[in-house]
Write a protein that holds these residues in place. Structure first.
Motif, mmCIF file in Angstrom:
data_model
loop_
_atom_site.group_PDB
_atom_site.id
_atom_site.type_symbol
_atom_site.label_atom_id
_atom_site.label_comp_id
_atom_site.label_asym_id
_atom_site.label_seq_id
_atom_site.Cartn_x
_atom_site.Cartn_y
_atom_site.Cartn_z
ATOM 1 N N SER A 63 -1.645 6.983 8.373
ATOM 2 C CA SER A 63 -2.183 6.140 9.437
ATOM 3 C C SER A 63 -3.712 6.090 9.359
ATOM 4 N N SER A 64 -4.339 7.241 9.135
ATOM 5 C CA SER A 64 -5.804 7.296 9.031
ATOM 6 C C SER A 64 -6.316 6.518 7.826
ATOM 7 N N VAL A 65 -5.632 6.661 6.702
ATOM 8 C CA VAL A 65 -6.036 5.943 5.492
ATOM 9 C C VAL A 65 -5.934 4.434 5.708
ATOM 10 N N LEU A 66 -4.857 4.000 6.327
ATOM 11 C CA LEU A 66 -4.693 2.572 6.600
ATOM 12 C C LEU A 66 -5.802 2.071 7.521
ATOM 13 N N HIS A 67 -6.119 2.854 8.527
ATOM 14 C CA HIS A 67 -7.193 2.516 9.459
ATOM 15 C C HIS A 67 -8.512 2.360 8.695
ATOM 16 N N ALA A 68 -8.827 3.352 7.865
ATOM 17 C CA ALA A 68 -10.075 3.323 7.089
ATOM 18 C C ALA A 68 -10.116 2.131 6.135
ATOM 19 N N LEU A 69 -9.026 1.892 5.438
ATOM 20 C CA LEU A 69 -9.003 0.797 4.464
ATOM 21 C C LEU A 69 -9.155 -0.562 5.136
ATOM 22 N N LEU A 70 -8.584 -0.730 6.317
ATOM 23 C CA LEU A 70 -8.754 -2.006 7.022
ATOM 24 C C LEU A 70 -10.198 -2.196 7.470
ATOM 25 N N HIS A 71 -10.859 -1.118 7.893
ATOM 26 C CA HIS A 71 -12.293 -1.219 8.200
ATOM 27 C C HIS A 71 -13.073 -1.574 6.943
ATOM 28 N N MET A 72 -12.747 -0.913 5.840
ATOM 29 C CA MET A 72 -13.453 -1.165 4.588
ATOM 30 C C MET A 72 -13.254 -2.600 4.114
ATOM 31 N N VAL A 81 -1.275 -3.480 -3.092
ATOM 32 C CA VAL A 81 -1.197 -2.085 -2.653
ATOM 33 C C VAL A 81 -0.239 -1.997 -1.469
ATOM 34 N N SER A 82 0.846 -1.251 -1.673
ATOM 35 C CA SER A 82 1.841 -1.095 -0.611
ATOM 36 C C SER A 82 1.609 0.215 0.140
ATOM 37 N N LEU A 83 2.200 0.288 1.303
ATOM 38 C CA LEU A 83 2.169 1.538 2.055
ATOM 39 C C LEU A 83 2.812 2.659 1.245
ATOM 40 N N ARG A 84 3.817 2.323 0.465
ATOM 41 C CA ARG A 84 4.483 3.321 -0.390
ATOM 42 C C ARG A 84 3.496 3.900 -1.401
ATOM 43 N N GLU A 85 2.692 3.038 -2.004
ATOM 44 C CA GLU A 85 1.710 3.504 -2.983
ATOM 45 C C GLU A 85 0.703 4.444 -2.327
ATOM 46 N N LEU A 86 0.298 4.118 -1.117
ATOM 47 C CA LEU A 86 -0.638 4.980 -0.400
ATOM 48 C C LEU A 86 0.020 6.305 -0.019
ATOM 49 N N HIS A 87 1.259 6.251 0.417
ATOM 50 C CA HIS A 87 2.013 7.474 0.722
ATOM 51 C C HIS A 87 2.080 8.371 -0.516
ATOM 52 N N PHE A 129 8.154 0.854 3.423
ATOM 53 C CA PHE A 129 6.768 1.076 3.006
ATOM 54 C C PHE A 129 6.435 0.225 1.782
ATOM 55 N N ALA A 130 7.367 0.129 0.851
ATOM 56 C CA ALA A 130 7.131 -0.642 -0.378
ATOM 57 C C ALA A 130 7.011 -2.135 -0.094
ATOM 58 N N ALA A 131 7.582 -2.594 1.011
ATOM 59 C CA ALA A 131 7.582 -4.023 1.333
ATOM 60 C C ALA A 131 6.356 -4.467 2.126
ATOM 61 N N VAL A 132 5.521 -3.530 2.558
ATOM 62 C CA VAL A 132 4.348 -3.867 3.374
ATOM 63 C C VAL A 132 3.091 -3.597 2.554
ATOM 64 N N SER A 133 2.263 -4.615 2.420
ATOM 65 C CA SER A 133 1.021 -4.471 1.658
ATOM 66 C C SER A 133 -0.176 -4.318 2.591
ATOM 67 N N LEU A 134 -1.282 -3.869 2.022
ATOM 68 C CA LEU A 134 -2.523 -3.814 2.791
ATOM 69 C C LEU A 134 -2.929 -5.207 3.261
#
Length: 147
Positions: free
Chosen positions: A8-17, A72-78, A123-128
């Motif tokens: 969740s934190s990584v997703l938050h940071a990446l969306l800000h970035m 980049v999928s949520l699965r890849e980040l996981h 997770f694999a179906a949702v991208s950044l």
């Protein structure tokens, strides 16, 4: 029970970035996430090792996304975070010779495996890019509601 909120934190940071034209420092990301910059650097280091972000040194340096948000999928980040446990519940293994415990654990193992497979598939179906588009819609709606 402590939950692992790194994804969740990584997703938050990446969306800000993704919204920034220039790199973001660990300090700036730490403010966004309300955490210590050391935690940001440690976590972003995992993403750097996975080829998803890069760090730029110097006065205008910081972290920037190097990957295509659509790929980049949520699965890849996981996976990049070391595949943290998805569930906080587990089996009792105090008496492995107990037939009741064996039956219970067999049923739970199947349920856990099915649930984990389904979650990882999602997770694999949702991208950044999907998340960035959702954020943009929400942001536009929020700005429209304030005017």
């Amino acid at each position: 029970m402590k939950r692992d909120s790194r994804l969740s934190s990584v997703l938050h940071a990446l969306l800000h970035m993704a919204e920034q034209a220039s790199p973001m420092t660990s300090e700036a990301l730490g403010l966004c996430l309300r955490t210590n910059p050391v935690v940001v650097r440690r976590t972003m280091g995992l993403l750097r090792d996975a080829g998803l972000v890069a760090a730029e040194r110097g006065h205008a340096g910081g972290w920037r996304i190097t990957a295509d948000l659509r790929k980049v999928s949520l699965r890849e980040l996981h996976d990049a975070l070391g595949e943290p446990a998805l569930f906080a519940i587990g089996n009792r293994n105090e008496h492995p010779e107990c037939l009741v415990e064996q039956a219970v654990n067999a049923a739970l193992d199947t349920a856990f495996a099915d649930a984990e497979a389904l979650l990882l598939e999602r997770f694999a179906a949702v991208s950044l890019a999907d998340l960035a588009e959702d954020f943009a819609r929400r942001h536009a709606a929020h700005k429209g509601a304030r005017q």
